[in-house]
Write a protein that holds these residues in place. Structure first.
Motif, PDB file in Angstrom:
ATOM      1  N   ALA A   1      14.955 -49.908  25.690  1.00  0.00           N
ATOM      2  CA  ALA A   1      13.553 -49.468  25.695  1.00  0.00           C
ATOM      3  C   ALA A   1      12.834 -49.932  26.962  1.00  0.00           C
ATOM      4  O   ALA A   1      11.695 -50.391  26.930  1.00  0.00           O
ATOM      5  CB  ALA A   1      12.830 -49.994  24.450  1.00  0.00           C
ATOM      6  N   SER A   2      13.536 -49.813  28.100  1.00  0.00           N
ATOM      7  CA  SER A   2      13.029 -50.380  29.351  1.00  0.00           C
ATOM      8  C   SER A   2      11.905 -49.549  29.972  1.00  0.00           C
ATOM      9  O   SER A   2      11.884 -48.327  29.864  1.00  0.00           O
ATOM     10  CB  SER A   2      14.166 -50.493  30.367  1.00  0.00           C
ATOM     11  OG  SER A   2      13.685 -50.999  31.602  1.00  0.00           O
ATOM     12  N   VAL A   3      11.030 -50.257  30.659  1.00  0.00           N
ATOM     13  CA  VAL A   3      10.038 -49.603  31.508  1.00  0.00           C
ATOM     14  C   VAL A   3      10.733 -49.126  32.788  1.00  0.00           C
ATOM     15  O   VAL A   3      11.787 -49.649  33.161  1.00  0.00           O
ATOM     16  CB  VAL A   3       8.881 -50.561  31.852  1.00  0.00           C
ATOM     17  CG1 VAL A   3       8.210 -51.084  30.582  1.00  0.00           C
ATOM     18  CG2 VAL A   3       9.356 -51.735  32.706  1.00  0.00           C
ATOM     19  N   SER A   4      10.131 -48.138  33.441  1.00  0.00           N
ATOM     20  CA  SER A   4      10.712 -47.623  34.685  1.00  0.00           C
ATOM     21  C   SER A   4       9.784 -47.834  35.883  1.00  0.00           C
ATOM     22  O   SER A   4      10.135 -47.495  36.998  1.00  0.00           O
ATOM     23  CB  SER A   4      11.007 -46.125  34.546  1.00  0.00           C
ATOM     24  OG  SER A   4       9.800 -45.404  34.379  1.00  0.00           O
ATOM     25  N   ASP A   5       8.597 -48.394  35.624  1.00  0.00           N
ATOM     26  CA  ASP A   5       7.619 -48.551  36.704  1.00  0.00           C
ATOM     27  C   ASP A   5       6.651 -49.671  36.330  1.00  0.00           C
ATOM     28  O   ASP A   5       6.013 -49.608  35.277  1.00  0.00           O
ATOM     29  CB  ASP A   5       6.862 -47.231  36.895  1.00  0.00           C
ATOM     30  CG  ASP A   5       5.740 -47.350  37.911  1.00  0.00           C
ATOM     31  OD1 ASP A   5       5.959 -47.984  38.960  1.00  0.00           O
ATOM     32  OD2 ASP A   5       4.642 -46.828  37.657  1.00  0.00           O
ATOM     33  N   PHE A   6       6.558 -50.682  37.165  1.00  0.00           N
ATOM     34  CA  PHE A   6       5.618 -51.774  36.901  1.00  0.00           C
ATOM     35  C   PHE A   6       4.184 -51.410  37.302  1.00  0.00           C
ATOM     36  O   PHE A   6       3.233 -51.872  36.700  1.00  0.00           O
ATOM     37  CB  PHE A   6       6.046 -53.041  37.645  1.00  0.00           C
ATOM     38  CG  PHE A   6       7.191 -53.775  37.007  1.00  0.00           C
ATOM     39  CD1 PHE A   6       7.352 -53.821  35.636  1.00  0.00           C
ATOM     40  CD2 PHE A   6       8.113 -54.462  37.804  1.00  0.00           C
ATOM     41  CE1 PHE A   6       8.401 -54.520  35.055  1.00  0.00           C
ATOM     42  CE2 PHE A   6       9.166 -55.168  37.228  1.00  0.00           C
ATOM     43  CZ  PHE A   6       9.313 -55.200  35.857  1.00  0.00           C
ATOM     44  N   GLY A   7       4.040 -50.587  38.329  1.00  0.00           N
ATOM     45  CA  GLY A   7       2.714 -50.313  38.878  1.00  0.00           C
ATOM     46  C   GLY A   7       1.778 -49.586  37.930  1.00  0.00           C
ATOM     47  O   GLY A   7       0.551 -49.705  38.034  1.00  0.00           O
ATOM     48  N   SER A   8       2.326 -48.821  36.975  1.00  0.00           N
ATOM     49  CA  SER A   8       1.485 -48.041  36.073  1.00  0.00           C
ATOM     50  C   SER A   8       1.179 -48.756  34.761  1.00  0.00           C
ATOM     51  O   SER A   8       0.493 -48.221  33.900  1.00  0.00           O
ATOM     52  CB  SER A   8       2.181 -46.716  35.740  1.00  0.00           C
ATOM     53  OG  SER A   8       3.407 -46.976  35.071  1.00  0.00           O
ATOM     54  N   ARG A   9       1.657 -49.979  34.573  1.00  0.00           N
ATOM     55  CA  ARG A   9       1.481 -50.678  33.297  1.00  0.00           C
ATOM     56  C   ARG A   9       0.063 -51.187  33.134  1.00  0.00           C
ATOM     57  O   ARG A   9      -0.652 -51.416  34.114  1.00  0.00           O
ATOM     58  CB  ARG A   9       2.469 -51.848  33.194  1.00  0.00           C
ATOM     59  CG  ARG A   9       3.848 -51.459  33.622  1.00  0.00           C
ATOM     60  CD  ARG A   9       4.863 -51.364  32.558  1.00  0.00           C
ATOM     61  NE  ARG A   9       4.722 -50.493  31.439  1.00  0.00           N
ATOM     62  CZ  ARG A   9       5.288 -49.276  31.345  1.00  0.00           C
ATOM     63  NH1 ARG A   9       5.954 -48.757  32.350  1.00  0.00           N
ATOM     64  NH2 ARG A   9       5.189 -48.587  30.231  1.00  0.00           N
ATOM     65  N   SER A  10      -0.320 -51.431  31.887  1.00  0.00           N
ATOM     66  CA  SER A  10      -1.686 -51.888  31.586  1.00  0.00           C
ATOM     67  C   SER A  10      -1.984 -53.232  32.233  1.00  0.00           C
ATOM     68  O   SER A  10      -3.124 -53.545  32.545  1.00  0.00           O
ATOM     69  CB  SER A  10      -1.879 -51.990  30.074  1.00  0.00           C
ATOM     70  OG  SER A  10      -1.012 -52.970  29.535  1.00  0.00           O
TER      71      SER A  10
END
Length: 279
Positions: free
Chosen positions: A149-158
């Motif tokens: 269930a990994s994220v693919s982008d740190f820049g768009s996270r809350s």
């Protein structure tokens, strides 16, 4: 099975890290599998202990730990008694913690015939998935990578996005933890650290750079991290393997606390895929 809980890794000028290890005393040369928890997560969350035992029983030395600034303490590793530490966390601290755990694992098991310190594999859940992708692309000691269930982008996270002007002026912003009802702080340093290390923290570049086998696992009913993020990872790395767990949510249909003595069907399916890939 040998289970050691809450081993303290003390570090000069850095926060200590709590570690758990699980391995068989009957088998030799068990590969090491290091697990990284996600955002607002911890090593003892939900069914992670059952997961650790399951993977260890399959012939691996399983290592899990709390990131040093995840909000837990040495005395209370569950939940978030130290919100000040949580507020001072950032992605590069987590990468440094993972480096310390890899080093510790090789040193700790150096003379243990049950463990093969040259066969190190990473598993990362959610935000921890992003951390493991970056680490695996940088560190030649890593043999295989599994993201859950990994994220693919740190820049768009809350934790990064939102009103930067207010965040900078106030120095802090808060995110509600729906389960504990705590207002969890993020100090503005989180954004500053991200911007200062943006190239290193670019998950797409790290995924494209991977030279080792990568298994991407995602639940079809994940409402926390959309399955499109898993599809993006696979697109960037066509050599990766992609497994969808049907009807599974972000935590594979478990919760915290997990009072059952057995795995959920979705977690069981996920672990079958993990063990088959590692073998």
């Amino acid at each position: 099975m040998n289970i050691d809980k809450n081993i303290i890794l003390e570090r000069k000028d850095k926060k200590s890290i709590l570690i758990d290890t699980f391995y068989s005393e009957e088998k030799i040369n068990q590969p090491i599998v290091i697990f990284c928890h996600g955002y607002k997560g911890f090593k003892d969350w939900g069914a992670w202990n059952l997961m650790a035992e399951h993977i260890a029983e399959a012939g691996f030395c399983f290592v899990k730990f709390n990131f040093s600034h995840n909000g837990g303490t040495m005395d209370n590793p569950i939940d978030f008694p130290d919100l000040e530490a949580f507020g001072h966390n950032n992605y590069t601290k987590e990468l440094g913690d993972l480096e310390a755990i890899i080093n510790w694992s090789q040193s700790h098991f150096k003379t243990n015939p049950n463990v093969n310190i040259s066969d190190i594999n990473l598993i990362g859940h959610s935000r921890g998935g992003g951390i493991t992708i970056i680490k695996a692309s940088e560190d030649q000691r890593i043999k295989k990578l599994i993201t859950l269930a990994s994220v693919s982008d740190f820049g768009s996270r809350s934790s990064i996005s939102g009103d930067l002007k207010d965040w900078k002026e106030n120095g802090v912003k808060y995110v509600l933890n729906g389960r504990t009802k705590q207002q969890m702080p993020h100090y503005y340093q989180f954004y500053e650290d991200f911007k200062a290390n943006e190239n290193r923290l670019h998950i797409e570049s790290a995924e494209k750079h991977l030279k080792i086998p990568h298994l991407i696992i995602h639940g079809s009913n994940d409402t926390s991290v959309n399955i499109s993020e898993a599809k993006a990872l696979q697109k960037w790395n066509p050599n990766s393997e992609f497994k969808v767990i049907e009807d599974a949510d972000h935590v594979f249909n478990t919760n915290h606390p997990w009072n059952e003595n057995k795995l959920s069907a979705a977690l069981n399916q996920m672990l079958d895929a993990v063990i088959s890939f590692l073998k």
